[in-house]
Design a protein around this motif. Structure first.
Motif, mmCIF file in Angstrom:
data_model
loop_
_atom_site.group_PDB
_atom_site.id
_atom_site.type_symbol
_atom_site.label_atom_id
_atom_site.label_comp_id
_atom_site.label_asym_id
_atom_site.label_seq_id
_atom_site.Cartn_x
_atom_site.Cartn_y
_atom_site.Cartn_z
ATOM 1 N N ILE A 247 0.853 -1.207 0.000
ATOM 2 C CA ILE A 247 0.000 0.000 0.000
ATOM 3 C C ILE A 247 0.884 1.250 0.000
ATOM 4 C CG2 ILE A 247 -1.692 1.343 1.335
ATOM 5 C CD1 ILE A 247 -2.888 -1.327 2.294
ATOM 6 N N ASP A 248 1.930 1.246 0.831
ATOM 7 C CA ASP A 248 2.847 2.413 0.855
ATOM 8 C C ASP A 248 3.424 2.664 -0.524
ATOM 9 O OD1 ASP A 248 2.499 2.891 3.485
ATOM 10 O OD2 ASP A 248 4.426 2.077 4.159
ATOM 11 N N TRP A 249 3.857 1.586 -1.191
ATOM 12 C CA TRP A 249 4.462 1.739 -2.526
ATOM 13 C C TRP A 249 3.417 2.230 -3.524
ATOM 14 C CZ3 TRP A 249 6.588 -3.941 -2.132
ATOM 15 C CH2 TRP A 249 7.547 -3.989 -1.121
ATOM 16 N N TYR A 250 2.181 1.724 -3.399
ATOM 17 C CA TYR A 250 1.104 2.122 -4.323
ATOM 18 C C TYR A 250 0.797 3.611 -4.147
ATOM 19 C CZ TYR A 250 -3.355 2.100 -6.796
ATOM 20 O OH TYR A 250 -4.375 2.374 -7.682
ATOM 21 N N LEU A 251 0.714 4.047 -2.873
ATOM 22 C CA LEU A 251 0.390 5.457 -2.606
ATOM 23 C C LEU A 251 1.516 6.363 -3.103
ATOM 24 C CD1 LEU A 251 -1.199 5.258 0.995
ATOM 25 C CD2 LEU A 251 -2.356 5.167 -1.216
ATOM 26 N N SER A 252 2.779 5.998 -2.807
ATOM 27 C CA SER A 252 3.882 6.886 -3.268
ATOM 28 C C SER A 252 3.953 6.909 -4.778
ATOM 29 C CB SER A 252 5.267 6.490 -2.743
ATOM 30 O OG SER A 252 5.221 5.607 -1.737
ATOM 31 N N ARG A 253 3.667 5.765 -5.424
ATOM 32 C CA ARG A 253 3.709 5.757 -6.893
ATOM 33 C C ARG A 253 2.596 6.650 -7.448
ATOM 34 N NH1 ARG A 253 3.216 0.151 -10.016
ATOM 35 N NH2 ARG A 253 0.986 0.519 -9.812
ATOM 36 N N PHE A 254 1.437 6.590 -6.827
ATOM 37 C CA PHE A 254 0.314 7.416 -7.282
ATOM 38 C C PHE A 254 0.697 8.906 -7.173
ATOM 39 C CE2 PHE A 254 -3.913 9.315 -7.271
ATOM 40 C CZ PHE A 254 -4.627 8.509 -8.142
ATOM 41 N N LEU A 255 1.370 9.268 -6.062
ATOM 42 C CA LEU A 255 1.799 10.665 -5.889
ATOM 43 C C LEU A 255 2.806 11.037 -6.980
ATOM 44 C CD1 LEU A 255 2.224 10.920 -1.993
ATOM 45 C CD2 LEU A 255 0.372 11.821 -3.393
ATOM 46 N N ALA A 256 3.736 10.122 -7.253
ATOM 47 C CA ALA A 256 4.770 10.393 -8.277
ATOM 48 C C ALA A 256 4.156 10.466 -9.678
ATOM 49 C CB ALA A 256 5.843 9.320 -8.225
ATOM 50 N N LEU A 257 3.118 9.641 -9.922
ATOM 51 C CA LEU A 257 2.487 9.631 -11.257
ATOM 52 C C LEU A 257 1.820 10.975 -11.578
ATOM 53 C CD1 LEU A 257 0.926 6.031 -11.314
ATOM 54 C CD2 LEU A 257 2.613 6.903 -12.936
ATOM 55 N N ARG A 258 1.475 11.743 -10.523
ATOM 56 C CA ARG A 258 0.874 13.070 -10.771
ATOM 57 C C ARG A 258 1.824 13.950 -11.585
ATOM 58 N NH1 ARG A 258 -0.139 15.554 -5.122
ATOM 59 N NH2 ARG A 258 1.913 14.641 -5.013
ATOM 60 N N ARG A 259 3.144 13.754 -11.341
ATOM 61 C CA ARG A 259 4.117 14.609 -12.040
ATOM 62 C C ARG A 259 4.553 14.003 -13.374
ATOM 63 N NH1 ARG A 259 5.554 14.502 -6.823
ATOM 64 N NH2 ARG A 259 7.128 12.885 -7.168
ATOM 65 N N THR A 260 4.194 12.724 -13.618
ATOM 66 C CA THR A 260 4.632 12.064 -14.859
ATOM 67 C C THR A 260 3.414 11.700 -15.708
ATOM 68 O OG1 THR A 260 4.765 9.983 -13.608
ATOM 69 C CG2 THR A 260 6.818 11.226 -13.883
ATOM 70 N N ALA A 261 2.993 10.433 -15.639
ATOM 71 C CA ALA A 261 1.932 9.938 -16.538
ATOM 72 C C ALA A 261 0.648 10.770 -16.484
ATOM 73 C CB ALA A 261 1.625 8.487 -16.202
ATOM 74 N N PHE A 262 0.254 11.245 -15.291
ATOM 75 C CA PHE A 262 -1.038 11.945 -15.181
ATOM 76 C C PHE A 262 -1.022 13.302 -15.896
ATOM 77 C CE2 PHE A 262 -2.199 9.815 -10.817
ATOM 78 C CZ PHE A 262 -2.193 8.574 -11.441
ATOM 79 N N THR A 263 0.177 13.825 -16.179
ATOM 80 C CA THR A 263 0.239 15.122 -16.867
ATOM 81 C C THR A 263 0.022 14.966 -18.377
ATOM 82 O OG1 THR A 263 2.615 14.992 -17.173
ATOM 83 C CG2 THR A 263 1.855 16.115 -15.182
ATOM 84 N N ASP A 264 0.046 13.710 -18.854
ATOM 85 C CA ASP A 264 -0.238 13.454 -20.269
ATOM 86 C C ASP A 264 -1.707 13.815 -20.519
ATOM 87 O OD1 ASP A 264 -1.000 12.154 -22.686
ATOM 88 O OD2 ASP A 264 0.705 10.785 -22.488
ATOM 89 N N PRO A 265 -1.970 14.687 -21.513
ATOM 90 C CA PRO A 265 -3.371 15.091 -21.730
ATOM 91 C C PRO A 265 -4.286 13.909 -22.037
ATOM 92 C CG PRO A 265 -1.886 16.039 -23.405
ATOM 93 C CD PRO A 265 -1.024 15.355 -22.399
ATOM 94 N N ASP A 266 -3.707 12.794 -22.534
ATOM 95 C CA ASP A 266 -4.543 11.622 -22.845
ATOM 96 C C ASP A 266 -4.755 10.722 -21.626
ATOM 97 O OD1 ASP A 266 -4.795 12.358 -25.478
ATOM 98 O OD2 ASP A 266 -2.906 11.359 -26.037
ATOM 99 N N SER A 267 -4.148 11.088 -20.496
ATOM 100 C CA SER A 267 -4.247 10.197 -19.338
ATOM 101 C C SER A 267 -5.669 10.153 -18.785
ATOM 102 C CB SER A 267 -3.286 10.645 -18.230
ATOM 103 O OG SER A 267 -3.525 9.889 -17.067
ATOM 104 N N GLU A 271 -7.254 14.298 -14.344
ATOM 105 C CA GLU A 271 -7.872 15.184 -13.333
ATOM 106 C C GLU A 271 -7.160 15.091 -11.973
ATOM 107 O OE1 GLU A 271 -11.674 13.680 -11.603
ATOM 108 O OE2 GLU A 271 -11.491 12.121 -13.120
ATOM 109 N N TYR A 272 -6.340 14.023 -11.797
ATOM 110 C CA TYR A 272 -5.660 13.866 -10.511
ATOM 111 C C TYR A 272 -4.303 14.568 -10.471
ATOM 112 C CZ TYR A 272 -9.084 10.096 -9.913
ATOM 113 O OH TYR A 272 -10.239 9.375 -9.820
ATOM 114 N N ALA A 273 -3.831 15.041 -11.654
ATOM 115 C CA ALA A 273 -2.477 15.608 -11.734
ATOM 116 C C ALA A 273 -2.316 16.800 -10.786
ATOM 117 C CB ALA A 273 -2.164 16.018 -13.172
ATOM 118 N N ALA A 274 -3.381 17.593 -10.625
ATOM 119 C CA ALA A 274 -3.261 18.817 -9.833
ATOM 120 C C ALA A 274 -3.677 18.634 -8.367
ATOM 121 C CB ALA A 274 -4.111 19.901 -10.483
ATOM 122 N N LEU A 275 -4.004 17.404 -7.992
ATOM 123 C CA LEU A 275 -4.481 17.202 -6.609
ATOM 124 C C LEU A 275 -3.363 17.409 -5.588
ATOM 125 C CD1 LEU A 275 -6.733 13.975 -6.528
ATOM 126 C CD2 LEU A 275 -7.434 16.363 -6.465
#
Ligand code: ADP
Ligand code: PAZ
Length: 327
Positions: A247-267, A271-275
């Motif tokens: 769970i810790d790894w999943y949560l930290s990855r989700f936080l990190a994905l905000r700055r990477t994959a989630f910034t892709d306009p097709d992602s 909507e989570y990129a700016a959370l």
């Protein structure tokens, strides 16, 4: 060397398996001096987001594991040759089937790093085998079908896959079909990519990575069972860790994905990129509690005792012990 039989683990659904447990140090001791190595640049490319797998892990864990798999591969090959010669299958134009490795484990446990690393290391082993890797997410039903079946909230559960197509894919590769195509999943669109395929061309080794690759056969309505994917595995690895750590790894990855994959306009997750952190953690926690956690407990972890090798990770992702099936 520490060769302790693993005691039954009744507390977490694992059947008492015929394993020996080797500590990290004992396993590292097994590594022969070989030229199977990987440079830092390749390792950087292979590592999943937030996965700290290091050169030390390569030497102490993945090198002995590659050697063990290589041993299985050589002996399976020799057995096939001897059996083909006895059955005179050579006369019928049969040729050796690919050696198939399954890699299972929870979402966010680091399966893809293990799979990519083994692919690279096995390809560097003597005889330089051709190694192909596929992930089972390509066999998830498209979102439109999942929606129709009421399974959109069950992505990753066994029933969310086209299991028949996945089984047929592995059977075709194993039977020596020269070109076998698999559909492709995108974590960006969170869906199957229409009209895209990966083609596997009769490799020496096929690695099949995914949550559910060790699922037992399904019970049919008439109480019989058919074949399952793992019937075609020559070796399998379960990547294991405590759920709290995953769970810790999943949560930290989700936080990190905000700055990477989630910034892709097709992602799908754009909507989570700016959370802010606290809201992102709450969203990720909900996805875990609704989907990935129950799937781990009900479907994935119960298959652990079917693996040939279990890699057990500690809190910092470091592999602490290795369980190897002895019979
Ligand atoms: N929402 C996402 N967007 C982009 N990449 C993702 C997303 N979720 C997972 N991934 C990537 O997909 C790969 C597989 O992830 P996962 O199925 O959790 O397995 P594992 O972490 O065990 O390799 C990883 O490389 C991960 O970084
Ligand atoms: C795509 C997955 C089901 C993994 O599939 P696999 O490659 O293991 O077959 C998983 O990464 C996933 O997206 N789970 C759904 C819940 C979530 O977004 O975490």
């Amino acid at each position: 060397m520490d060769l302790t039989p693993i005691p039954p683990a009744d507390d977490d659904n694992t059947e008492a398996g015929p394993y020996i447990e080797l500590s990290r140090a004992a396993f590292a001791d097994l590594a022969e001096r070989t030229d199977i190595d990987i440079d830092e640049e390749a390792l950087e490319r292979i590592r999943g987001l937030g996965d700290p797998t290091s050169q030390r892990d390569v030497v102490e864990i993945y090198r002995p594991l590659t050697q063990l798999i290589h041993l299985y591969c050589m002996h399976t090959g020799a057995l096939f040759e001897a059996s083909d010669a006895f059955l005179r299958l050579g006369d019928h134009g049969m040729r050796r089937t690919p050696f198939v490795i399954g890699i299972a484990g929870s979402v966010a446990v680091g399966k893809s790093t293990v799979a990519r690393l083994l692919k690279e290391l096995l390809a560097r082993s003597p005889r330089r085998p051709e190694v192909e890797l596929i992930t089972t997410d390509g066999f998830l039903y498209p979102n439109s079908v999942l929606e129709e079946k009421g399974l959109l909230e069950r992505k990753g559960f066994p029933e969310s896959y086209d299991r028949k197509a996945l089984l047929q894919f592995v059977v075709d590769v194993k039977s020596g079909v020269p070109e076998v195509a698999a559909p492709v999943y995108s974590h960006i669109s969170y869906d199957i990519v229409p009209d895209e395929k990966v083609v596997v061309r009769h490799p020496d080794i096929l690695i099949v990575e995914g949550l559910n690759v060790l699922q037992p056969p399904r019970l049919r309505s008439n109480n019989t069972t058919g074949l399952t994917l793992s019937d075609f595995f020559d070796f399998s690895v379960y990547v294991d860790a405590r759920e709290d750590d995953i769970i810790d790894w999943y949560l930290s990855r989700f936080l990190a994905l905000r700055r990477t994959a989630f910034t892709d306009p097709d992602s799908y997750f754009t909507e989570y990129a700016a959370l802010p952190d606290d809201q992102a953690v709450a969203v990720a926690r909900e996805i875990w509690d609704q989907i990935n956690g129950p799937n781990l407990r009900h479907n994935v972890l119960p298959t652990r005792g079917r693996a040939t090798a279990i890699l057990h990770k500690g809190h910092d992702h470091e592999i602490e012990s290795i369980w190897i099936r002895k019979i």
